[in-house]
Write a protein that holds these residues in place. Structure first.
Motif, mmCIF file in Angstrom:
data_model
loop_
_atom_site.group_PDB
_atom_site.id
_atom_site.type_symbol
_atom_site.label_atom_id
_atom_site.label_comp_id
_atom_site.label_asym_id
_atom_site.label_seq_id
_atom_site.Cartn_x
_atom_site.Cartn_y
_atom_site.Cartn_z
ATOM 1 N N ILE A 1 -18.463 12.499 26.263
ATOM 2 C CA ILE A 1 -18.099 12.212 24.872
ATOM 3 C C ILE A 1 -18.361 13.422 23.982
ATOM 4 O O ILE A 1 -17.544 13.770 23.131
ATOM 5 C CB ILE A 1 -18.852 10.958 24.367
ATOM 6 N N VAL A 2 -19.491 14.085 24.180
ATOM 7 C CA VAL A 2 -19.819 15.265 23.365
ATOM 8 C C VAL A 2 -18.824 16.389 23.612
ATOM 9 O O VAL A 2 -18.315 17.010 22.671
ATOM 10 C CB VAL A 2 -21.270 15.724 23.654
ATOM 11 N N ILE A 3 -18.508 16.649 24.868
ATOM 12 C CA ILE A 3 -17.563 17.732 25.192
ATOM 13 C C ILE A 3 -16.173 17.405 24.646
ATOM 14 O O ILE A 3 -15.500 18.269 24.075
ATOM 15 C CB ILE A 3 -17.528 17.981 26.713
ATOM 16 N N SER A 4 -15.747 16.166 24.781
ATOM 17 C CA SER A 4 -14.436 15.770 24.264
ATOM 18 C C SER A 4 -14.376 15.902 22.749
ATOM 19 O O SER A 4 -13.384 16.379 22.195
ATOM 20 C CB SER A 4 -14.125 14.327 24.667
ATOM 21 N N SER A 5 -15.427 15.486 22.079
ATOM 22 C CA SER A 5 -15.465 15.586 20.617
ATOM 23 C C SER A 5 -15.421 17.040 20.164
ATOM 24 O O SER A 5 -14.706 17.384 19.212
ATOM 25 C CB SER A 5 -16.724 14.917 20.070
ATOM 26 N N LEU A 6 -16.179 17.891 20.833
ATOM 27 C CA LEU A 6 -16.159 19.314 20.493
ATOM 28 C C LEU A 6 -14.781 19.919 20.721
ATOM 29 O O LEU A 6 -14.309 20.724 19.914
ATOM 30 C CB LEU A 6 -17.209 20.067 21.293
ATOM 31 N N ALA A 7 -14.134 19.540 21.810
ATOM 32 C CA ALA A 7 -12.795 20.069 22.097
ATOM 33 C C ALA A 7 -11.811 19.662 21.012
ATOM 34 O O ALA A 7 -11.010 20.483 20.541
ATOM 35 C CB ALA A 7 -12.318 19.582 23.458
ATOM 36 N N VAL A 8 -11.872 18.416 20.589
ATOM 37 C CA VAL A 8 -10.963 17.951 19.538
ATOM 38 C C VAL A 8 -11.258 18.660 18.223
ATOM 39 O O VAL A 8 -10.341 19.086 17.507
ATOM 40 C CB VAL A 8 -11.069 16.422 19.368
ATOM 41 N N LEU A 9 -12.517 18.811 17.893
ATOM 42 C CA LEU A 9 -12.888 19.473 16.635
ATOM 43 C C LEU A 9 -12.514 20.953 16.618
ATOM 44 O O LEU A 9 -12.141 21.498 15.580
ATOM 45 C CB LEU A 9 -14.382 19.303 16.369
ATOM 46 N N LEU A 10 -12.619 21.607 17.759
ATOM 47 C CA LEU A 10 -12.321 23.034 17.809
ATOM 48 C C LEU A 10 -10.826 23.334 17.928
ATOM 49 O O LEU A 10 -10.332 24.288 17.345
ATOM 50 C CB LEU A 10 -13.085 23.686 18.961
ATOM 51 N N PRO B 1 -7.835 21.978 14.398
ATOM 52 C CA PRO B 1 -7.351 22.789 13.275
ATOM 53 C C PRO B 1 -6.399 23.915 13.692
ATOM 54 O O PRO B 1 -5.608 24.399 12.888
ATOM 55 C CB PRO B 1 -8.627 23.386 12.678
ATOM 56 N N LEU B 2 -6.441 24.318 14.953
ATOM 57 C CA LEU B 2 -5.576 25.399 15.408
ATOM 58 C C LEU B 2 -4.157 24.925 15.699
ATOM 59 O O LEU B 2 -3.230 25.724 15.736
ATOM 60 C CB LEU B 2 -6.156 26.033 16.677
ATOM 61 N N PHE B 3 -3.979 23.626 15.899
ATOM 62 C CA PHE B 3 -2.672 23.101 16.266
ATOM 63 C C PHE B 3 -2.028 22.428 15.069
ATOM 64 O O PHE B 3 -2.583 21.504 14.496
ATOM 65 C CB PHE B 3 -2.813 22.102 17.415
ATOM 66 N N ASN B 4 -0.862 22.882 14.685
ATOM 67 C CA ASN B 4 -0.111 22.292 13.589
ATOM 68 C C ASN B 4 1.183 21.747 14.179
ATOM 69 O O ASN B 4 2.080 22.502 14.536
ATOM 70 C CB ASN B 4 0.169 23.351 12.519
ATOM 71 N N ALA B 5 1.277 20.424 14.277
ATOM 72 C CA ALA B 5 2.413 19.804 14.952
ATOM 73 C C ALA B 5 3.722 20.087 14.229
ATOM 74 O O ALA B 5 4.741 20.325 14.859
ATOM 75 C CB ALA B 5 2.187 18.301 15.057
ATOM 76 N N ALA B 6 3.695 20.070 12.894
ATOM 77 C CA ALA B 6 4.933 20.317 12.145
ATOM 78 C C ALA B 6 5.445 21.731 12.398
ATOM 79 O O ALA B 6 6.645 21.949 12.587
ATOM 80 C CB ALA B 6 4.688 20.091 10.651
ATOM 81 N N ALA B 7 4.551 22.695 12.427
ATOM 82 C CA ALA B 7 4.961 24.084 12.690
ATOM 83 C C ALA B 7 5.425 24.241 14.135
ATOM 84 O O ALA B 7 6.377 24.975 14.414
ATOM 85 C CB ALA B 7 3.807 25.032 12.398
ATOM 86 N N ALA B 8 4.781 23.529 15.054
ATOM 87 C CA ALA B 8 5.175 23.622 16.460
ATOM 88 C C ALA B 8 6.579 23.073 16.676
ATOM 89 O O ALA B 8 7.321 23.574 17.513
ATOM 90 C CB ALA B 8 4.173 22.881 17.338
ATOM 91 N N MET B 9 6.975 22.070 15.896
ATOM 92 C CA MET B 9 8.318 21.506 16.020
ATOM 93 C C MET B 9 9.335 22.249 15.165
ATOM 94 O O MET B 9 10.510 21.943 15.200
ATOM 95 C CB MET B 9 8.294 20.021 15.630
ATOM 96 N N GLY B 10 8.879 23.202 14.370
ATOM 97 C CA GLY B 10 9.792 23.971 13.536
ATOM 98 C C GLY B 10 10.230 23.226 12.289
ATOM 99 O O GLY B 10 11.349 23.435 11.800
ATOM 100 N N LEU B 11 9.376 22.364 11.760
ATOM 101 C CA LEU B 11 9.736 21.589 10.564
ATOM 102 C C LEU B 11 9.255 22.301 9.311
ATOM 103 O O LEU B 11 8.208 22.939 9.308
ATOM 104 C CB LEU B 11 9.096 20.201 10.624
ATOM 105 N N ASN B 12 10.018 22.135 8.242
ATOM 106 C CA ASN B 12 9.531 22.641 6.965
ATOM 107 C C ASN B 12 8.697 21.550 6.294
ATOM 108 O O ASN B 12 8.575 20.438 6.809
ATOM 109 C CB ASN B 12 10.691 23.118 6.086
ATOM 110 N N ALA B 13 8.143 21.816 5.144
ATOM 111 C CA ALA B 13 7.225 20.881 4.486
ATOM 112 C C ALA B 13 7.924 19.580 4.097
ATOM 113 O O ALA B 13 7.360 18.494 4.247
ATOM 114 C CB ALA B 13 6.603 21.534 3.261
ATOM 115 N N ALA B 14 9.155 19.678 3.594
ATOM 116 C CA ALA B 14 9.865 18.471 3.159
ATOM 117 C C ALA B 14 10.176 17.563 4.344
ATOM 118 O O ALA B 14 9.981 16.336 4.276
ATOM 119 C CB ALA B 14 11.149 18.857 2.433
#
Length: 93
Positions: A18-27, A30-43
């Motif tokens: 649980i601790v390792i999984s939580s740390l992985a998600v927390l770290l 913030p580095l992964f932005n799903a909208a940017a990965a799919m090529g979407l604009n803000a709107a």
């Protein structure tokens, strides 16, 4: 004694996982932005967010209505059984 030690080891393994999984998600989160990965604009990303939010609320309402209907059917079935038993006991009386 052995079973107690085994249970403690299992608890420690689960806690470490649980601790390792939580740390992985927390770290990584913030580095992964799903909208940017799919090529979407803000709107488009905002529209997608509100559409998914609407679908989520719809699913919630559907589950509440379904559970209410199932509960109503269950209550009616119990009420019908009680009426039947009461009628039989009244006829016997």
């Amino acid at each position: 004694m052995f079973l107690r030690l085994k249970n403690q080891r299992e608890e420690i393994k689960i806690a470490v996982f649980i601790v390792i999984s939580s740390l992985a998600v927390l770290l990584i989160g913030p580095l992964f932005n799903a909208a940017a990965a799919m090529g979407l604009n803000a709107a488009t990303a905002t529209s997608l967010y509100y559409a998914l939010n609407f679908i989520g609320w719809g699913a919630t309402v559907a589950s509440i209505v379904a559970s209410f209907v199932l509960a109503s059917i269950g209550a009616y079935t119990i009420w019908a059984a009680v009426k039947r038993m009461a009628l039989r006991s009244f006829i016997k009386w």
